[in-house]
Design an enzyme around this catalytic site. Structure first.
Site, short mmCIF file in Angstrom:
data_model
loop_
_atom_site.label_atom_id
_atom_site.label_comp_id
_atom_site.label_asym_id
_atom_site.label_seq_id
_atom_site.Cartn_x
_atom_site.Cartn_y
_atom_site.Cartn_z
N ASP A 1 -60.81 4.52 9.45
CA ASP A 1 -59.96 3.36 9.10
C ASP A 1 -59.80 2.39 10.26
OD1 ASP A 1 -58.47 5.24 10.48
OD2 ASP A 1 -56.62 4.81 9.41
N ALA B 1 -61.78 6.90 3.79
CA ALA B 1 -60.77 6.11 4.50
C ALA B 1 -59.34 6.49 4.13
CB ALA B 1 -61.02 4.63 4.26
N ASN B 2 -59.14 7.10 2.96
CA ASN B 2 -57.78 7.52 2.59
C ASN B 2 -57.77 9.00 2.24
OD1 ASN B 2 -59.19 7.20 0.18
ND2 ASN B 2 -57.33 6.81 -1.00
N VAL C 1 -54.25 13.88 14.72
CA VAL C 1 -55.38 14.35 13.90
C VAL C 1 -56.10 15.49 14.62
CG1 VAL C 1 -57.71 13.70 13.12
CG2 VAL C 1 -55.76 12.19 12.64
N ARG D 1 -50.45 9.10 -5.04
CA ARG D 1 -49.17 9.38 -4.41
C ARG D 1 -48.08 8.51 -5.05
NH1 ARG D 1 -50.86 8.34 1.73
NH2 ARG D 1 -52.22 6.89 0.65
N GLU E 1 -46.07 1.37 8.71
CA GLU E 1 -46.97 1.62 9.85
C GLU E 1 -46.49 1.00 11.15
OE1 GLU E 1 -47.77 -0.18 7.20
OE2 GLU E 1 -48.54 -2.12 7.84
N TYR F 1 -46.41 0.96 3.06
CA TYR F 1 -47.49 0.62 4.00
C TYR F 1 -48.02 -0.75 3.61
CZ TYR F 1 -47.92 5.56 5.45
OH TYR F 1 -47.69 6.81 5.94
N LYS G 1 -48.61 2.30 -1.10
CA LYS G 1 -49.59 1.31 -0.64
C LYS G 1 -49.06 -0.11 -0.79
CE LYS G 1 -53.25 2.47 0.48
NZ LYS G 1 -53.69 2.96 1.82
N HIS H 1 -50.20 -2.88 6.25
CA HIS H 1 -51.40 -3.20 7.05
C HIS H 1 -51.76 -4.67 6.89
CE1 HIS H 1 -52.03 0.97 8.21
NE2 HIS H 1 -51.80 1.31 6.96
N1 NAD Z 1 -59.19 8.62 7.24
C1 NAD Z 1 -57.92 8.83 6.97
O1 NAD Z 1 -57.54 9.05 5.82
C2 NAD Z 1 -56.90 8.81 8.08
C3 NAD Z 1 -55.62 9.33 7.88
C4 NAD Z 1 -54.73 9.35 8.95
C5 NAD Z 1 -55.12 8.84 10.19
N2 NAD Z 1 -56.37 8.31 10.34
C6 NAD Z 1 -56.87 7.77 11.63
O2 NAD Z 1 -57.18 8.82 12.54
C7 NAD Z 1 -57.21 8.26 13.85
C8 NAD Z 1 -56.45 9.16 14.83
O3 NAD Z 1 -55.06 9.11 14.50
P1 NAD Z 1 -53.96 9.93 15.32
O4 NAD Z 1 -52.69 9.78 14.57
O5 NAD Z 1 -54.46 11.28 15.65
O6 NAD Z 1 -53.89 9.06 16.67
P2 NAD Z 1 -53.23 9.55 18.05
O7 NAD Z 1 -52.87 8.29 18.78
O8 NAD Z 1 -52.21 10.59 17.84
O9 NAD Z 1 -54.46 10.23 18.81
C9 NAD Z 1 -55.59 9.56 19.27
C10 NAD Z 1 -56.10 10.26 20.50
O10 NAD Z 1 -57.36 9.68 20.85
C11 NAD Z 1 -57.45 9.80 22.25
N3 NAD Z 1 -58.55 8.99 22.77
C12 NAD Z 1 -58.59 7.68 23.05
N4 NAD Z 1 -59.80 7.36 23.56
C13 NAD Z 1 -60.53 8.51 23.59
C14 NAD Z 1 -61.84 8.83 24.01
N5 NAD Z 1 -62.66 7.91 24.52
N6 NAD Z 1 -62.25 10.12 23.89
C15 NAD Z 1 -61.43 11.06 23.38
N7 NAD Z 1 -60.19 10.81 22.99
C16 NAD Z 1 -59.73 9.54 23.08
C17 NAD Z 1 -56.06 9.36 22.73
O11 NAD Z 1 -55.83 9.74 24.06
C18 NAD Z 1 -55.19 10.12 21.73
O12 NAD Z 1 -54.81 11.40 22.22
C19 NAD Z 1 -56.61 6.86 13.71
O13 NAD Z 1 -57.66 5.92 13.68
C20 NAD Z 1 -55.90 6.90 12.40
O14 NAD Z 1 -55.77 5.62 11.82
C21 NAD Z 1 -57.25 8.29 9.30
#
Ligand code: NAD
Length: 366
Positions: free
Chosen positions: A270, A299-300, A179, A15, A118, A94, A75, A96
């Protein structure tokens, strides 16, 4: 202001901090933009694209840092970049910080103004500069999950949409946040049957209102999770507890309850992942198998689709970049409370409490 866009040199990062469209807006506002030669290639933007938008191209990353008042990146800077950063230079990217003491100490030493994407937070408490990456990851989770459900890559051999006369695949989505909703939408679009779980009733009501009838909502608890993992083909982990490690909603013993070839895409990797057996993987080697269950936990994830991700990122960062360039960081942060929340380190001082807490540092560092 002079704004610099260096090439990302972190491993596997294609990116770039700004699109030509972003450059166009900045130069229109009488700012100067320097782009490192080739910085946009990984995202599909040539030097000529940037030049046509008004940027000047510089050969080296050292020149970009040396000539700019503000650096806009994706990053966090890596060790090779630390000494290029000038005192008082604005870094908008970003960071972190809480996950790297070395980075934090380096930025304190360089006396830069570090504004972290972030932690920029709007009035509703959402994180506008994280949202687009969650949107990308949520949509991508289904694309990846569908691929790994294929037999040659050890999946169950299920086509998510089914065909006439054959039932569609079943997707279980844990978390109805950004997500989760994007994943549910993509899966529903493919024709899969989707079950989405959350502990937040407001989110479940919203999903219930906006999704088609083959997306069903249920409350998230161990009983429901144990019930559904037996019958679903693809499981998406999208839970988040703000500022904390994700809860282990799927424990190791549950894998044995799943059908062989079930795929788990744990997007929450992540934050430690919401599956006990999750460990971070890379795009080069994205999956591993435990108890016949395919685990995908890159993770990304957005890094694999840099064209889309770079555009999505510039869409949301540009209004803040413009504000910083037009007003300078102090006036911009004073005027915009969301941007103020992005300030993490200012001229050698940590100004964001969570960073101090993460390292057990007592006070603002001088
Ligand atoms: N791997 C990657 O490349 C990547 C990229 C972007 C985001 N992420 C990660 O994805 C995750 C979700 O991000 P998001 O933006 O959707 O967050 P978000 O805050 O929009 O949504 C999280 C949801 O989880 C729910 N939740 C909490 N505890 C729960 C449980 N016990 N059971 C079911 N649901 C529960 C919350 O109520 C909320 O609606 C984060 O950890 C974020 O860092 C990873």
């Amino acid at each position: 202001m002079i704004v610099g866009i260096p090439q990302e040199i972190k491993n596997n990062e294609s990116r770039v901090g700004m699109t030509p469209g972003g450059v166009f807006e900045l130069t229109k506002n009488n700012h100067t933009v320097y782009v490192q030669s080739g910085a946009g290639l990984g995202s599909g933007f040539s030097n000529e694209d940037y030049q046509q938008a008004g940027a000047a191209i510089l050969d080296t990353i050292a020149q970009v840092y040396a000539m700019s008042d503000m650096i806009v990146k994706v990053k966090e800077p890596i060790a090779e970049e630390y000494n290029l950063i000038k005192e008082g230079q604005i870094l908008f990217t970003y960071f972190h910080f809480a996950s790297s003491e070395a980075l934090t100490k380096a930025m304190i030493k360089q006396k830069a103004i570090c504004i972290a994407y972030e932690t920029v937070e709007d009035e509703e408490g959402t994180l506008p500069l994280l949202t687009p990456m969650s949107e990308v990851a949520g949509r991508m989770a289904i694309q990846q999950g569908a691929k790994y459900l294929e037999k040659p890559v050890k999946g169950r051999g299920v086509l998510l949409g089914g065909v006439p006369g054959v039932a569609p695949g079943k997707v279980l989505v844990l978390g109805a946040g950004v997500v989760g909703v994007q994943a549910a939408k993509m899966a529903a679009g493919l024709g899969a049957h989707v079950t989405i779980l959350d502990v937040n009733m407001k989110r479940l009501r919203y999903v219930n209102d906006v999704m088609p009838p083959h997306v069903t909502t249920e409350f998230s608890n161990e009983f429901n999770i144990r019930k559904h993992i037996k019958t679903h083909d693809l499981i998406i982990g999208g839970v988040l507890l703000k500022g904390a490690k994700a809860p282990n909603l799927i424990t190791r013993d549950m894998l044995k309850e799943m059908k062989p070839g079930t795929v788990i895409v744990d997007v929450a990797v992540d934050q430690g992942g919401c599956v006990e057996t999750t460990k971070p993987t890379t795009h080069e080697d994205p999956i591993y198998i435990i108890d016949d269950v395919v685990h995908y936990s890159v993770a990304n994830m957005p890094g694999a689709v840099p064209y889309t991700s770079t555009m999505a990122l510039t869409n949301v960062t540009l209004p803040y970049t413009l504000k910083l360039a037009n007003l300078g960081w102090e006036a911009a942060c004073k005027k915009d409370a969301s941007l103020q929340k992005g300030l993490n380190i200012v001229a050698g001082k940590v100004v964001y409490n969570e960073i101090l807490e993460a390292f057990g540092w007592e006070d603002v560092l001088a």
